[in-house]
Design an enzyme around this catalytic site. Sequence first.
Site, mmCIF file in Angstrom:
data_model
loop_
_atom_site.group_PDB
_atom_site.id
_atom_site.type_symbol
_atom_site.label_atom_id
_atom_site.label_comp_id
_atom_site.label_asym_id
_atom_site.label_seq_id
_atom_site.Cartn_x
_atom_site.Cartn_y
_atom_site.Cartn_z
ATOM 1 N N ALA A 36 44.617 101.684 17.642
ATOM 2 C CA ALA A 36 44.001 101.096 18.836
ATOM 3 C C ALA A 36 42.954 100.040 18.454
ATOM 4 O O ALA A 36 42.874 98.975 19.072
ATOM 5 C CB ALA A 36 43.371 102.180 19.685
ATOM 6 N N GLU A 115 70.989 87.177 -11.839
ATOM 7 C CA GLU A 115 70.060 87.703 -10.838
ATOM 8 C C GLU A 115 70.293 89.186 -10.585
ATOM 9 O O GLU A 115 71.434 89.632 -10.589
ATOM 10 C CB GLU A 115 70.268 86.936 -9.511
ATOM 11 C CG GLU A 115 70.204 85.436 -9.706
ATOM 12 C CD GLU A 115 70.593 84.649 -8.452
ATOM 13 O OE1 GLU A 115 70.721 85.246 -7.367
ATOM 14 O OE2 GLU A 115 70.763 83.421 -8.591
ATOM 15 N N LYS A 117 71.048 92.226 -8.284
ATOM 16 C CA LYS A 117 71.653 92.331 -6.952
ATOM 17 C C LYS A 117 70.821 93.360 -6.185
ATOM 18 O O LYS A 117 71.000 94.570 -6.331
ATOM 19 C CB LYS A 117 73.116 92.757 -7.072
ATOM 20 C CG LYS A 117 73.876 92.663 -5.761
ATOM 21 C CD LYS A 117 75.372 92.842 -6.009
ATOM 22 C CE LYS A 117 76.198 92.680 -4.754
ATOM 23 N NZ LYS A 117 75.843 93.584 -3.677
ATOM 24 N N ASP A 119 69.356 95.706 -3.480
ATOM 25 C CA ASP A 119 70.064 96.507 -2.488
ATOM 26 C C ASP A 119 69.273 96.545 -1.181
ATOM 27 O O ASP A 119 68.400 97.381 -0.984
ATOM 28 C CB ASP A 119 70.260 97.925 -3.032
ATOM 29 C CG ASP A 119 71.414 98.619 -2.348
ATOM 30 O OD1 ASP A 119 72.100 97.970 -1.533
ATOM 31 O OD2 ASP A 119 71.634 99.809 -2.620
ATOM 32 N N TYR A 227 67.584 84.041 -2.539
ATOM 33 C CA TYR A 227 68.558 83.776 -3.603
ATOM 34 C C TYR A 227 69.454 82.569 -3.339
ATOM 35 O O TYR A 227 70.425 82.351 -4.046
ATOM 36 C CB TYR A 227 69.391 85.014 -3.929
ATOM 37 C CG TYR A 227 70.114 85.646 -2.757
ATOM 38 C CD1 TYR A 227 71.082 84.966 -2.049
ATOM 39 C CD2 TYR A 227 69.809 86.957 -2.389
ATOM 40 C CE1 TYR A 227 71.744 85.555 -0.995
ATOM 41 C CE2 TYR A 227 70.463 87.566 -1.327
ATOM 42 C CZ TYR A 227 71.438 86.849 -0.627
ATOM 43 O OH TYR A 227 72.077 87.440 0.419
ATOM 44 N N LYS A 292 75.767 83.527 -11.324
ATOM 45 C CA LYS A 292 76.157 82.331 -10.569
ATOM 46 C C LYS A 292 76.129 81.109 -11.477
ATOM 47 O O LYS A 292 75.235 81.000 -12.327
ATOM 48 C CB LYS A 292 75.153 82.065 -9.432
ATOM 49 C CG LYS A 292 75.052 83.163 -8.415
ATOM 50 C CD LYS A 292 73.899 82.876 -7.454
ATOM 51 C CE LYS A 292 73.734 84.031 -6.483
ATOM 52 N NZ LYS A 292 72.470 83.939 -5.739
ATOM 53 N N LYS A 316 78.911 95.163 -10.622
ATOM 54 C CA LYS A 316 78.400 96.367 -9.942
ATOM 55 C C LYS A 316 77.967 97.427 -10.948
ATOM 56 O O LYS A 316 78.652 97.670 -11.937
ATOM 57 C CB LYS A 316 79.505 96.970 -9.057
ATOM 58 C CG LYS A 316 79.934 96.084 -7.922
ATOM 59 C CD LYS A 316 78.998 96.180 -6.743
ATOM 60 C CE LYS A 316 79.300 97.375 -5.866
ATOM 61 N NZ LYS A 316 78.404 97.406 -4.698
ATOM 62 N N CYS A 410 67.272 140.898 -3.517
ATOM 63 C CA CYS A 410 67.282 139.984 -4.669
ATOM 64 C C CYS A 410 68.682 139.979 -5.296
ATOM 65 O O CYS A 410 69.201 141.041 -5.657
ATOM 66 C CB CYS A 410 66.249 140.424 -5.700
ATOM 67 S SG CYS A 410 66.430 139.558 -7.273
ATOM 68 N N CYS A 413 68.477 141.772 -8.927
ATOM 69 C CA CYS A 413 68.124 143.169 -9.182
ATOM 70 C C CYS A 413 68.206 144.047 -7.938
ATOM 71 O O CYS A 413 67.979 145.255 -8.023
ATOM 72 C CB CYS A 413 66.738 143.268 -9.806
ATOM 73 S SG CYS A 413 65.408 142.864 -8.655
ATOM 74 N N CYS A 427 61.506 137.626 -4.901
ATOM 75 C CA CYS A 427 61.914 138.992 -5.240
ATOM 76 C C CYS A 427 60.636 139.773 -5.502
ATOM 77 O O CYS A 427 59.742 139.306 -6.213
ATOM 78 C CB CYS A 427 62.779 138.948 -6.496
ATOM 79 S SG CYS A 427 62.894 140.525 -7.345
ATOM 80 N N CYS A 433 62.645 142.519 -12.927
ATOM 81 C CA CYS A 433 63.862 141.855 -12.427
ATOM 82 C C CYS A 433 64.479 141.056 -13.578
ATOM 83 O O CYS A 433 63.815 140.223 -14.188
ATOM 84 C CB CYS A 433 63.508 140.934 -11.259
ATOM 85 S SG CYS A 433 64.852 139.830 -10.796
HETATM 86 S S1 IVH Z 1 74.512 85.578 -3.391
HETATM 87 C C1 IVH Z 1 77.481 83.004 -1.688
HETATM 88 N N1 IVH Z 1 72.584 86.763 -4.741
HETATM 89 O O1 IVH Z 1 74.977 90.998 -2.093
HETATM 90 C C2 IVH Z 1 76.721 84.056 -2.344
HETATM 91 N N2 IVH Z 1 73.686 88.005 -3.045
HETATM 92 O O2 IVH Z 1 77.928 91.402 -1.953
HETATM 93 C C3 IVH Z 1 76.214 85.068 -1.406
HETATM 94 N N3 IVH Z 1 72.798 90.255 -2.718
HETATM 95 O O3 IVH Z 1 75.565 89.749 1.115
HETATM 96 C C4 IVH Z 1 75.346 86.076 -1.936
HETATM 97 N N4 IVH Z 1 71.223 90.124 -4.254
HETATM 98 O O4 IVH Z 1 73.304 90.825 0.614
HETATM 99 C C5 IVH Z 1 73.517 86.892 -3.768
HETATM 100 N N5 IVH Z 1 70.844 87.655 -5.991
HETATM 101 C C6 IVH Z 1 71.758 87.768 -5.018
HETATM 102 C C7 IVH Z 1 71.891 88.954 -4.260
HETATM 103 C C8 IVH Z 1 72.883 89.031 -3.288
HETATM 104 C C9 IVH Z 1 71.776 90.886 -3.321
HETATM 105 C C10 IVH Z 1 73.662 90.834 -1.649
HETATM 106 C C11 IVH Z 1 73.732 89.999 -0.420
HETATM 107 C C12 IVH Z 1 75.190 89.714 -0.213
HETATM 108 C C13 IVH Z 1 75.841 90.784 -1.002
HETATM 109 C C14 IVH Z 1 77.195 90.341 -1.476
#
Ligand code: IVH
Length: 679
Positions: A36, A115, A117, A119, A227, A292, A316, A410, A413, A427, A433
């Site tokens: 608040a 890079e 990835k 989550d 990214y 990339k 992955k 138990c 025992c 127990c 035991c």
């Molecule tokens: S590039 C054209 N870079 O992974 C390229 N994606 O499976 C588009 N993600 O939808 C994505 N880290 O949510 C890119 N360093 C990264 C990423 C990344 C996470 C996710 C993103 C995308 C999904 C693709």
Amino acid sequence: MAVPDKITQEVSELRAQIETHNRLYHSLDSPEIPDADYDALVARLELLEDQYDLLIPSSPTQRIGAEALSQFTQLTHAMPMLSLDKVSNEKDLADFELRLQKRLGDDGELEYSCEPKVDGVAVSLLYRGGVLQRGATRGDGVTGEDITHNVKTIPSIPLQLEVEVAPALIEIRGEIFLGKRGFARLNRRAEKEGSKIFVNPRNTAAGALRQLDPRHTARVPLQMYCYGVGVFEGHALPDQLSEIFELLASWGLPVNPDIGTRVGIEACLTYCRELLARRNSLAYEIDGAVIKINDLAIQRRLGSNARTPRWAMAFKFPAEEKTTRVLDVEFQVGRTGTITPVARLEPVFVGGVTVSNTTLHNMDEIERLGLSIGDTVIVRRAGDVIPKIVKVVRSRSRKNRKKIRLPEACPACGSAIEKDGEVLYKCSAGIICPAQRKESIKHFASRTAMDIDGLGDKLVEQLADAGMIENVADIFALGRDALGTEQLASLERMGNKSAENLIAAIDKSKQTTLPRFLFALGIREVGAATAQQLAMHYGDMAQIIAADAQSLERVPDIGPIVAGHIRTFFENQENLALIKSLQDHGVRWPEIEVDANFQDRPLQGKTYVLTGTLQQMPRDEAKRRLLALGAKVAGSVSKNTDCVVAGPGAGSKLVKAEALAIKVIDEGEFLALLDALSQ
Ligand code: IVH
């Protein structure tokens, strides 16, 4: 209209105050002011900005001022948001480069942006003239949802780019996510408030972005890493992705510091291996790496398929969540008699290991999950954390489910089961035991206790089942009778050599330390640190045995409950006989010198907190030195903390210390202090 100085000043103070509270809110478990009061600060700022025409795009009112929506608006991405092709082994990643080289008609090495990835949830941010105008989810890649009101609440997303001449239009793409610490903090808060526990950071982030009311989103400490760039109008962009990242970062946009360029696919593989090795220690969750092509001209030459670009590939990592089925639930009896439900699972490969059982902690946890035998569940194993059932998949759970019931007696025992505290059952039989006996022997032999090499849990089970040991003192009689090591060697998976090694390890363990021995006894709630305190305070076993509750409570960290457990343990004649028998078998420890002026030690009564990484001294050692000087070492910062020792990487504890104006020193100062006080 001329704005009075007083008003300009109040507005800037209000902004600073609100920013501080935003920061505190996200970095601390308990915010400093009630909601608040916070709302009142925002309302006052809104009023002044409106009345005196002082609104600027970067004002905090622009982050949390928006009204709740009644529904989300769909929108179409000007450029589709593509997805990524993926591989999950090194050979397939190497093949990716071969395909690129073939397509380019050039087998020279290529440069890549490597890079993490992250989550989280993919989003697009539109900046017009440098001002954040719109935020959108990826949706199906073609149409997404307008989440502008929510992305504006994320502190690391600039409302206005820090650039002299902003591009007319730029679309920033990236991942919004919830860091591991933020997730843990949120769940601690949920537990405290008795509200629903969140399953994982990704779902929590997605849920937060799907809120109609931005105030709900603002309660979740979301972050973003950029990214890529989508649509773009205005002055030219660099021609390498890595340079674009540098540019975005210079504009105040958040770019992941763990991104790097590598030449050739071999170097990318090394990047992936290193990233996987660091996975647990990263501050955010990842599900792989993204590789990339760094050169945008080459990216353009390679082009895209319908759904994915040809110039990028996801590598992955093993999933940290999988579904499986609960085959049964068994009840195990622990060292102190606590009865714990354990789920037997259809074996599942998750987080890099095969999991076939997992603890359910207590009956309340079963209730909270709504779990029955036969259910399909999500099992999560992130990092080194023990695997855990996080959710029942209702849609896939069968009809013939079986309710999980606490046994009436138990399971080891047959003695009566009694309630122990709020959620636990135990127990009632105590050390007679057999399950409790076995567990206490396992604990005694374990690495942090007596450290008997080779005497692991399985062997203890075997020895106890064969009637060769009934209590911890029997360990030292193994192989000493007329049969020698013969009986030991005849055990399954043993043999002469292992039997001899075991006897040697048992002999070696006899020379121990008082803290280890005390910890090994398995006194309720006396962990390694409390054992250390007891040993340092009294210096010898006889004094500890003789100490009354009043004296015990003077030991740092020991309160009436633990003092009571210690007294109960030493008042039991069987335990005293056991200690004597261990000493008769030759278990020994060096004397500990007790400071005669124990109460006058230099840091007596002071509470220290260690945070971040110490580079010149292991944390255990730092803790031990502080304890020896009389200080208490606490795990979290509170107003009772006297000093925080902060190494590199210190996070929320440091923020909290600063917010509470507690003294903070770095490792150098800490070492100097130890030196000075230890003279
Ligand atoms: S590039 C054209 N870079 O992974 C390229 N994606 O499976 C588009 N993600 O939808 C994505 N880290 O949510 C890119 N360093 C990264 C990423 C990344 C996470 C996710 C993103 C995308 C999904 C693709």
